[in-house]
Scaffold this active site. Structure first.
Site, PDB file in Angstrom:
ATOM      1  CG  ASP A  92      -1.881 -13.409   1.306  1.00  0.00           C
ATOM      2  OD1 ASP A  92      -1.053 -12.666   1.875  1.00  0.00           O
ATOM      3  OD2 ASP A  92      -1.681 -14.623   1.088  1.00  0.00           O
ATOM      4  CG  HIS A  93       1.226 -12.627  -1.668  1.00  0.00           C
ATOM      5  ND1 HIS A  93       0.857 -13.237  -0.497  1.00  0.00           N
ATOM      6  CD2 HIS A  93       2.548 -12.859  -1.820  1.00  0.00           C
ATOM      7  CE1 HIS A  93       1.919 -13.827   0.036  1.00  0.00           C
ATOM      8  NE2 HIS A  93       2.966 -13.601  -0.736  1.00  0.00           N
ATOM      9  CG  HIS A 152       2.785  -2.723   6.435  1.00  0.00           C
ATOM     10  ND1 HIS A 152       3.781  -2.230   7.243  1.00  0.00           N
ATOM     11  CD2 HIS A 152       2.260  -1.650   5.790  1.00  0.00           C
ATOM     12  CE1 HIS A 152       3.848  -0.912   7.104  1.00  0.00           C
ATOM     13  NE2 HIS A 152       2.947  -0.529   6.217  1.00  0.00           N
ATOM     14  CG  HIS A 176       5.344   0.916   2.360  1.00  0.00           C
ATOM     15  ND1 HIS A 176       4.679   2.063   2.018  1.00  0.00           N
ATOM     16  CD2 HIS A 176       4.826   0.547   3.554  1.00  0.00           C
ATOM     17  CE1 HIS A 176       3.817   2.385   2.964  1.00  0.00           C
ATOM     18  NE2 HIS A 176       3.879   1.475   3.908  1.00  0.00           N
ATOM     19  CG  HIS A 234      -0.365   0.480   2.495  1.00  0.00           C
ATOM     20  ND1 HIS A 234      -1.082   1.105   3.476  1.00  0.00           N
ATOM     21  CD2 HIS A 234       0.904   0.415   2.980  1.00  0.00           C
ATOM     22  CE1 HIS A 234      -0.307   1.406   4.497  1.00  0.00           C
ATOM     23  NE2 HIS A 234       0.908   0.996   4.226  1.00  0.00           N
ATOM     24  CD  GLU A 255       0.297  -0.189   8.883  1.00  0.00           C
ATOM     25  OE1 GLU A 255      -0.457   0.085   7.934  1.00  0.00           O
ATOM     26  OE2 GLU A 255       0.765   0.681   9.642  1.00  0.00           O
ATOM     27  CB  CYS A 306       3.705   5.691   4.934  1.00  0.00           C
ATOM     28  SG  CYS A 306       4.312   4.680   6.281  1.00  0.00           S
TER      29      CYS A 306
HETATM   30 NI    NI Z   1       2.567   1.329   5.486  1.00  0.00          NI
END
Ligand code: NI
Length: 142
Positions: A81-82, A43, A41, A16, A128, A35
């Protein structure tokens, strides 16, 4: 009534960025720091889904934990996911992909699938990072 809480933990990885389209590049950089990086990037999220209810006299379960895992995987994990939370996830369209907004959206998606026979969704807790998490308990009742 004797109420007990049951929590199922599932994990997912997602990309995200935190970026407010109404702000300038500089403003985004100032508020969101790294961010807001244009090239995303990721998480490793950890999702805790907590239900509340009474143990069934037949099973001793509030909710079958295996079934709960299957529902969380189908309704949430398979959709995030992914993937990229800003681009790929229907229930995050038009929202800032903060951990707070993600937890609220997960609550809204999951609630109709897990509430039955006196069982209620009690809390969505979403990590997160190892040091940041949020908890959502739904709207305060009046
Ligand atoms: Ni982030």
């Amino acid at each position: 009534i004797r109420m007990i809480y049951l929590t199922r933990i599932e994990r997912f990885n997602a990309a995200h960025k935190l970026y407010n389209e109404n702000w300038s590049e500089e403003q985004n950089r100032e508020v969101f720091g790294k961010c807001s990086n244009a090239n995303w990037h990721g998480h490793n999220y950890e999702l805790h889904v907590t239900l509340k209810g009474k143990p069934s006299p037949d099973t001793g379960f509030v909710f079958n934990a295996k079934e709960l895992g299957d529902i969380v995987k189908e309704v949430i994990i398979d959709k995030v996911d992914h993937l990229n939370l800003n681009i790929d996830v229907d229930f995050m369209k038009g929202k800032l992909t903060s951990v707070e907004n993600l937890a609220i959206a997960i609550w809204d998606e999951l609630k109709p699938h897990v509430e039955k026979d006196g069982v209620r969704l009690h809390c969505i807790k979403l990590y997160e990072t190892a040091t940041i998490y949020t908890e959502y308990y739904g709207e305060a009742s009046l």
